[in-house]
Write a protein that holds these residues in place. Structure first.
Motif, short mmCIF file in Angstrom:
data_model
loop_
_atom_site.label_atom_id
_atom_site.label_comp_id
_atom_site.label_asym_id
_atom_site.label_seq_id
_atom_site.Cartn_x
_atom_site.Cartn_y
_atom_site.Cartn_z
N MET A 1 0.82 -1.20 0.00
CA MET A 1 0.00 0.00 0.00
C MET A 1 0.86 1.26 0.00
SD MET A 1 -3.18 0.88 0.05
CE MET A 1 -4.35 2.05 0.59
N ASN A 2 1.95 1.24 0.75
CA ASN A 2 2.80 2.42 0.83
C ASN A 2 3.50 2.71 -0.50
OD1 ASN A 2 2.08 2.68 3.47
ND2 ASN A 2 3.90 1.66 4.26
N LYS A 3 3.91 1.66 -1.22
CA LYS A 3 4.56 1.85 -2.51
C LYS A 3 3.61 2.50 -3.50
CE LYS A 3 7.80 -1.95 -2.05
NZ LYS A 3 8.27 -3.22 -2.60
N LYS A 4 2.35 2.11 -3.43
CA LYS A 4 1.35 2.70 -4.33
C LYS A 4 1.16 4.18 -4.03
CE LYS A 4 -3.48 2.27 -5.68
NZ LYS A 4 -4.76 1.60 -5.42
N GLU A 5 1.15 4.54 -2.78
CA GLU A 5 0.99 5.94 -2.38
C GLU A 5 2.19 6.78 -2.81
OE1 GLU A 5 -1.70 7.46 -0.78
OE2 GLU A 5 -2.70 5.58 -1.24
N LEU A 7 4.17 6.07 -5.32
CA LEU A 7 4.11 6.15 -6.77
C LEU A 7 3.09 7.20 -7.23
CD1 LEU A 7 5.27 4.93 -9.34
CD2 LEU A 7 3.41 3.28 -9.30
N ILE A 8 1.96 7.29 -6.56
CA ILE A 8 0.97 8.32 -6.88
C ILE A 8 1.57 9.70 -6.64
CG2 ILE A 8 -1.23 9.34 -6.14
CD1 ILE A 8 -2.21 6.46 -5.64
N ARG A 69 -1.32 12.93 3.98
CA ARG A 69 -0.89 11.92 3.00
C ARG A 69 0.64 11.97 2.92
NH1 ARG A 69 -5.43 8.92 1.75
NH2 ARG A 69 -7.15 10.33 1.28
N TYR A 71 2.97 9.64 2.62
CA TYR A 71 3.66 8.85 1.60
C TYR A 71 3.54 9.49 0.22
CZ TYR A 71 4.47 5.24 5.02
OH TYR A 71 4.90 4.55 6.12
N ARG A 72 2.42 10.13 -0.07
CA ARG A 72 2.28 10.85 -1.33
C ARG A 72 3.21 12.06 -1.34
NH1 ARG A 72 -4.03 10.61 -3.27
NH2 ARG A 72 -4.20 8.35 -3.12
N GLY A 75 6.54 10.91 -2.28
CA GLY A 75 6.66 10.71 -3.72
C GLY A 75 6.91 12.01 -4.46
#
Length: 93
Positions: A1-5, A7-8, A69, A71-72, A75
């Motif tokens: 889940m964190n990798k997806k955030e 990446l977004i 957010r 983690y976003r 990114g």
């Protein structure tokens, strides 16, 4: 889940940088987009043009922090560091 955030956030950072660069060109340049890029490359100002476009990343970064957010925001920070590395490449070489 964190990798997806992350990446977004990275995608948002790249898109914000692109929009910021294009917005700067449209508002402050007398030439078109492609002509401005050509002139920036020939005059060695492409790094400065990218840096001015990266200012819009501040809005995305602090917006994600305000919305909790983290983690976003991370990114967006990675995208900004990538932009800084590209600018460094253009300044050195």
């Amino acid at each position: 889940m964190n990798k997806k955030e992350v990446l977004i956030g990275f995608a948002v950072g790249i898109i914000a940088n692109t929009i910021g660069t294009l917005l700067y060109i449209l508002l402050f340049s007398d030439m078109g987009i492609s002509d401005t890029f050509k002139a920036a490359i020939t005059q060695d100002h492409i790094g400065s043009l990218l840096a001015l476009g990266a200012i819009l990343n501040l809005v995305a970064f602090f917006g994600f922090l305000r919305l909790k957010r983290d983690y976003r925001a991370r990114g967006v920070m990675i995208a900004t560091i990538l932009t800084a590395m590209i600018i460094l490449y253009f300044k050195v070489f």
